[in-house]
Design a protein around this motif. Structure first.
Motif, PDB file in Angstrom:
ATOM      1  N   VAL A   1      -3.599  -5.186  -2.886  1.00 39.06           N
ATOM      2  CA  VAL A   1      -3.859  -5.244  -1.437  1.00 39.06           C
ATOM      3  C   VAL A   1      -5.221  -5.904  -1.158  1.00 39.06           C
ATOM      4  CG1 VAL A   1      -4.283  -3.824   0.614  1.00 39.06           C
ATOM      5  CG2 VAL A   1      -2.388  -3.261  -0.929  1.00 39.06           C
TER       6      VAL A   1
ATOM      7  N   CYS B   1       0.836  -1.196   0.000  1.00 41.71           N
ATOM      8  CA  CYS B   1       0.000   0.000   0.000  1.00 41.71           C
ATOM      9  C   CYS B   1       0.877   1.256   0.000  1.00 41.71           C
ATOM     10  CB  CYS B   1      -0.915  -0.036   1.222  1.00 41.71           C
ATOM     11  SG  CYS B   1      -2.027   1.342   1.294  1.00 41.71           S
TER      12      CYS B   1
ATOM     13  N   ALA C   1      -1.611  -0.984  -5.646  1.00 46.90           N
ATOM     14  CA  ALA C   1      -2.630  -0.738  -4.615  1.00 46.90           C
ATOM     15  C   ALA C   1      -3.735  -1.792  -4.697  1.00 46.90           C
ATOM     16  CB  ALA C   1      -3.206   0.665  -4.770  1.00 46.90           C
TER      17      ALA C   1
ATOM     18  N   ALA D   1      -5.552   1.613   0.877  1.00 45.23           N
ATOM     19  CA  ALA D   1      -5.321   1.288  -0.538  1.00 45.23           C
ATOM     20  C   ALA D   1      -6.410   1.933  -1.410  1.00 45.23           C
ATOM     21  CB  ALA D   1      -5.295  -0.218  -0.736  1.00 45.23           C
TER      22      ALA D   1
END
Lengths: 233, 254
Positions: free
Chosen positions: A154, A139, A151, A207
């Protein structure tokens, strides 16, 4: 009035320093969870105390980031990506500060349990902590480089987090049923697992924020995770 | 006119100053009873485009326009359009307050008189309602026959707005109306813009992005004669779609 290149440099500088502080706060949050879980696993009182002491530093840093964001908004009246960044940093600082509190909670459990005989060696809880670290690292890497793809990775990791928590829950339930003396410690471990699961949720929020900064679009992590199954724990 | 109805529809508008292509294929629908802001760096064509909406570019001999600007279902560039009538319907307020060298009252009554209103009672009514409409009435009601030049810059600008709305236009065009004013006077004009849209369609050119963000419903970003992006202000200033818009509003160029 129209901005000049000079004021852009000024904005970049201030934003850069805000970002660095946010990254530092994330590093502290990561350490707080890792060290507290270590303290729990190794029954290390000293480390648990350290984590608890460190929590104040995190609170101060989160407050200072919040204050700096406020000043940035007042001074520059940012728009577009700058506005999204500052607003998101404010939200993310809250998430990170909360993760610090979670670490603090786990450290308190560690202190509490340090004098008791362990009902089992800890395997899955450290796994959750490790997974949490990976989520947070990705992140923050995504945040640092404004990288949407990283991102996004995640989100499915939070499913794994939930899986381990469910597994821990099952295992501990069986242990409690078999021997009632284990209930006290098992309940505490359940709390820790739940706390780690929440830390994962916080990273997932962050995220989402990173994606918002980069694209301006609000995504919901739930859209990238497997559907919730009925009747699961 | 109800909300979300098109007040002005521009299709494929091109403007050349001599051989310079100043506006390139601009198409845009401006909503009735809303505030639309035009932003962009100097020389991007936003003021030129604003002036196309009431044919103020007619005064520049080298300017040639193609495309259409529909207001009330009529193309204002069609042959036989009465330009005086058009400018009554589409009024304009300029960057520098430009009251006529006469009394406050006569400034506001100027338009209605030109359009043939002679009855004193009617004129009194128009002057009062226009000055109220431009939020100036309380400040000048006791000195209506004093020279307009004695007013402060901000008051003069509001007088110009009163003069514009005295002819009951449908559209009010404003070309950087606050760039010569102090923050308090600016705030009054900004508040006025919000009120004006109840009765009129307001189109404003501004260099101040925060101003555009505060007062407009829709924003258009121009760059080198192109309309880069046009959409709801809430989106343009938070999540613009075009990278150039994003770069401009964050001060990466301009």
């Amino acid at each position: 009035m129209m901005m000049t290149i000079d004021s852009r440099n000024h904005i970049e500088e201030e934003l850069g320093s805000l970002k660095r502080e946010a990254l530092y706060l994330a590093a502290l949050a990561r350490e707080s969870i890792n060290r507290s879980v270590w303290a729990l696993k190794e029954r290390d009182k000293a480390v648990a105390m350290e984590v608890i002491k460190k929590d104040d530093e995190m609170d101060d840093l989160a407050r200072s980031i919040d204050q700096k964001c406020l000043q940035f908004l007042a001074r520059f009246q940012p728009l577009g990506e700058d506005l999204r960044t500052v607003l998101s940093i404010m939200h993310m600082a809250v998430d990170m500060e909360r993760i610090g509190d979670y670490g603090d909670n786990i450290a308190k459990v560690a202190l509490d349990m340090s004098d008791q005989l362990p009902i089992k060696p800890l395997v899955d809880i450290p796994r959750m902590a490790q997974l949490f670290s990976q989520m947070l690292d990705r992140c923050m890497e995504a945040f640092d480089r404004c990288d949407v793809e990283t991102a996004m990775t995640v989100f499915p990791m939070d499913d794994q987090m939930d899986d381990i928590e469910t597994q821990i829950l099952r295992e501990l339930l069986f242990m409690m049923m078999a021997k009632t003396e284990r209930i006290e410690q098992a309940t505490q471990l359940l709390t820790v697992a739940r706390t780690l699961e929440r830390s994962g949720d916080r990273v997932t929020n962050m995220a989402e924020r990173v994606i918002y900064i980069c694209t301006g679009e609000t995504v919901r992590a739930s859209g990238f995770r497997r559907p919730k199954q009925e009747g699961t724990l | 006119m109800a909300k979300d109805i098109t007040a002005i529809e521009v299709t494929d508008l091109n403007l050349n100053y001599g051989t310079t292509h100043t506006l390139k294929n601009i198409s845009m629908r401006i909503k009735s009873h809303s505030v639309t802001a035009f932003i962009g760096p100097s020389g991007c064509g936003k003021s030129t485009f604003l002036r196309c909406l009431n044919r103020m570019n007619d005064f520049i001999p080298s300017a040639s326009v193609s495309g259409s600007v529909m207001i009330d279902g009529r193309d204002i560039y069609a042959p036989g359009v009465d330009v005086i009538e058009l400018r009554k319907k589409v009024g304009m307020v300029f960057q520098k307050p430009n009251p006529f060298p006469m009394s406050i009252y006569d400034n506001v009554a100027f338009g209605p008189r030109i359009h043939g209103v002679k009855d004193r009672t009617i004129l009194d009514g128009v002057v009062e309602s226009s000055l109220r409409g431009s939020a100036l009435w309380d400040e000048v009601k006791d000195k209506l026959h004093s020279p307009a030049n004695g007013l402060s810059g901000g008051q003069q600008q509001r007088l110009c707005i009163a003069r514009t709305i005295a002819t009951e236009p449908e559209v009010v065009l404003m070309d950087e109306p606050t760039s010569a004013l102090d923050p308090m006077a600016t705030a009054k004009i900004e508040e006025l813009c919000r009120q004006l849209k109840e009765k009129y369609t307001v189109v404003i050119v501004t260099h101040n992005m925060q101003q555009a963000a505060r007062i407009s419903d829709d924003t258009a970003f121009f760059l080198m004669g192109d309309l880069i992006e046009f959409g709801p202000t809430d989106r343009i200033f938070t999540s613009p779609e075009d990278k150039k818009t994003g770069d401009y509003i964050t001060g990466r160029f301009g």
